[in-house]
Design an enzyme around this catalytic site. Structure first.
Site, PDB file in Angstrom:
ATOM      1  N   ARG A 100       0.875  -1.176   0.000  1.00  0.00           N
ATOM      2  CA  ARG A 100       0.000   0.000   0.000  1.00  0.00           C
ATOM      3  C   ARG A 100       0.913   1.227   0.000  1.00  0.00           C
ATOM      4  O   ARG A 100       1.605   1.496   0.981  1.00  0.00           O
ATOM      5  CB  ARG A 100      -0.916  -0.007   1.222  1.00  0.00           C
ATOM      6  CG  ARG A 100      -1.888   1.174   1.297  1.00  0.00           C
ATOM      7  CD  ARG A 100      -2.790   1.021   2.513  1.00  0.00           C
ATOM      8  NE  ARG A 100      -3.629   2.179   2.746  1.00  0.00           N
ATOM      9  CZ  ARG A 100      -4.857   2.344   2.269  1.00  0.00           C
ATOM     10  NH1 ARG A 100      -5.389   1.404   1.498  1.00  0.00           N
ATOM     11  NH2 ARG A 100      -5.556   3.426   2.553  1.00  0.00           N
ATOM     12  N   HIS A 127      -6.838   0.917  -7.207  1.00  0.00           N
ATOM     13  CA  HIS A 127      -7.250   0.315  -5.935  1.00  0.00           C
ATOM     14  C   HIS A 127      -8.065  -0.945  -6.245  1.00  0.00           C
ATOM     15  O   HIS A 127      -9.262  -1.027  -5.947  1.00  0.00           O
ATOM     16  CB  HIS A 127      -8.078   1.315  -5.129  1.00  0.00           C
ATOM     17  CG  HIS A 127      -8.146   1.014  -3.664  1.00  0.00           C
ATOM     18  ND1 HIS A 127      -7.599  -0.122  -3.101  1.00  0.00           N
ATOM     19  CD2 HIS A 127      -8.709   1.704  -2.631  1.00  0.00           C
ATOM     20  CE1 HIS A 127      -7.817  -0.107  -1.792  1.00  0.00           C
ATOM     21  NE2 HIS A 127      -8.491   0.978  -1.489  1.00  0.00           N
ATOM     22  N   GLN A 130     -10.248  -2.931  -3.584  1.00  0.00           N
ATOM     23  CA  GLN A 130     -11.505  -2.274  -3.265  1.00  0.00           C
ATOM     24  C   GLN A 130     -12.566  -2.614  -4.304  1.00  0.00           C
ATOM     25  O   GLN A 130     -13.723  -2.902  -3.974  1.00  0.00           O
ATOM     26  CB  GLN A 130     -11.313  -0.759  -3.200  1.00  0.00           C
ATOM     27  CG  GLN A 130     -12.589   0.017  -2.920  1.00  0.00           C
ATOM     28  CD  GLN A 130     -13.165  -0.274  -1.556  1.00  0.00           C
ATOM     29  OE1 GLN A 130     -12.474  -0.165  -0.541  1.00  0.00           O
ATOM     30  NE2 GLN A 130     -14.429  -0.681  -1.492  1.00  0.00           N
ATOM     31  N   ASP A 209     -16.429   8.740  -3.479  1.00  0.00           N
ATOM     32  CA  ASP A 209     -15.220   8.634  -2.671  1.00  0.00           C
ATOM     33  C   ASP A 209     -14.904  10.026  -2.134  1.00  0.00           C
ATOM     34  O   ASP A 209     -15.513  11.025  -2.548  1.00  0.00           O
ATOM     35  CB  ASP A 209     -14.070   8.093  -3.533  1.00  0.00           C
ATOM     36  CG  ASP A 209     -12.829   7.722  -2.721  1.00  0.00           C
ATOM     37  OD1 ASP A 209     -12.916   7.694  -1.475  1.00  0.00           O
ATOM     38  OD2 ASP A 209     -11.780   7.471  -3.321  1.00  0.00           O
ATOM     39  N   CYS A 250     -16.294   3.840  -0.558  1.00  0.00           N
ATOM     40  CA  CYS A 250     -15.177   2.980  -0.158  1.00  0.00           C
ATOM     41  C   CYS A 250     -14.591   3.362   1.194  1.00  0.00           C
ATOM     42  O   CYS A 250     -13.775   2.606   1.737  1.00  0.00           O
ATOM     43  CB  CYS A 250     -14.099   2.992  -1.237  1.00  0.00           C
ATOM     44  SG  CYS A 250     -13.482   4.635  -1.633  1.00  0.00           S
ATOM     45  N   ARG A 278     -14.287  -6.478   1.871  1.00  0.00           N
ATOM     46  CA  ARG A 278     -12.863  -6.434   1.561  1.00  0.00           C
ATOM     47  C   ARG A 278     -12.209  -7.742   2.009  1.00  0.00           C
ATOM     48  O   ARG A 278     -11.399  -8.329   1.293  1.00  0.00           O
ATOM     49  CB  ARG A 278     -12.196  -5.246   2.273  1.00  0.00           C
ATOM     50  CG  ARG A 278     -12.540  -3.871   1.718  1.00  0.00           C
ATOM     51  CD  ARG A 278     -11.911  -3.644   0.344  1.00  0.00           C
ATOM     52  NE  ARG A 278     -10.470  -3.789   0.382  1.00  0.00           N
ATOM     53  CZ  ARG A 278      -9.621  -2.815   0.735  1.00  0.00           C
ATOM     54  NH1 ARG A 278     -10.078  -1.622   1.079  1.00  0.00           N
ATOM     55  NH2 ARG A 278      -8.322  -3.026   0.720  1.00  0.00           N
TER      56      ARG A 278
END
Length: 293
Positions: A100, A127, A130, A209, A250, A278
């Site tokens: 990450r 991502h 996600q 988002d 998210c 997730r």
């Protein structure tokens, strides 16, 4: 050669479908797989995390493995050791690596030199983990994915890009509404517009988002909020979607900015299911990558 998961484009449509089916099975029976029994997975964090860290850590444990959480300031990377050398060393000790970070190039370089699967847990451009959870959530909500209409409103960022890549594989129609300067680049199967009302018209789900991400310059926050203000998900915007439409986010969320508190905590959202999913989607992903020859 190891299988990596860097953008989501590494999967075929059939593999994505089987992964989501497997994720549903693992959600129903979380302790039913020992795919990581007596094995470790390294999780490298250069960026702050809540959902990514907790979902990967708990999921790896449920698969019988050990999550080896590493921050870059704890590694020799912080003292100039190369990504290549780090990839070589970790490949000798763990079954897979998740990263990450910010630059997409860092994860790509790590994958180039690793002899184990590398997973993009978040970069500036993508991502994909996600997006797997998002598709699992939509599948749960509507039974299937083919033909669903998903409207994404706000900043055309890494989340929107991953939804475009994986949504196209799943047969989801993605509409992205963003103002000039914040729009996603053209991608297969994606409808781009600057009109949020047109984007959500008849949509099965409406997604957003944060307006100011970790990778954004804090000095740009006010300008971003002014530009993205008309793209807030509120009850009025959600009412323009299909009667059965759900709201998605998210997280982390900033109520009053990209989404109202009424929608975030209301009855028409599946946001907290997204957050849980997730873990299940990533477990299925780990099984898939580690089963590859």
């Amino acid at each position: 050669m190891p299988r990596h998961f860097l953008t989501g484009a590494e999967l075929s449509a059939d593999e994505l479908d089987r992964l989501l089916v497997r994720a549903s099975v693992l959600k129903a029976a979380p302790l039913s797989s020992d795919a990581l029994l007596r094995r470790s997975v390294a999780l490298i964090f250069q960026a702050a995390s809540t959902r990514t860290r907790t979902s990967f850590e708990s999921g790896i444990v449920e698969l019988g493995g050990h999550p080896m959480v590493l921050r870059t300031d704890e590694l020799q990377l912080s003292r100039g050791e190369s990504i290549r050398d780090t990839a070589h060393v970790l490949s000798r000790h763990v079954a897979a690596v998740g990263i990450r970070t910010g630059p997409d190039e860092l994860v790509a370089e790590f994958a180039e030199h690793a002899s184990i699967p590398v997973i993009n847990m978040l970069t500036r451009g993508h991502h994909p983990c996600q997006a797997l959870a998002d598709l699992l959530t939509l599948r749960e909500a509507f039974g299937s994915l083919a033909g669903l209409k998903l409207a994404y409103v706000g900043d055309g960022n890494n989340v929107a890009r991953s939804l475009a890549i994986l949504g196209h594989l799943a047969g989801v129609e993605l509409r992205v509404a963003a103002p000039p300067g914040y729009q996603l680049e053209p991608l297969p199967g994606v409808i781009l517009t600057d009109d949020p009302r047109a984007a959500v018209e008849g949509a099965d789900a409406v997604y957003t988002d944060v307006w100011v991400s970790m990778s954004d310059d804090p000095a740009s926050a006010d300008a971003r909020r002014r530009a993205l203000g008309p793209y807030r998900i509120d009850d009025a915007l959600l009412d323009r979607a299909a009667p059965h439409a759900i709201a998605l986010h998210c997280l982390p969320a900033h109520p009053g900015d990209e989404i109202t508190a009424e929608v975030l905590y209301g009855e028409r959202q599946w946001i907290w299911e997204q957050a849980e999913n997730r873990r299940h989607a990533q477990k299925a992903l780990l099984e898939l990558l580690l089963a590859a020859p």
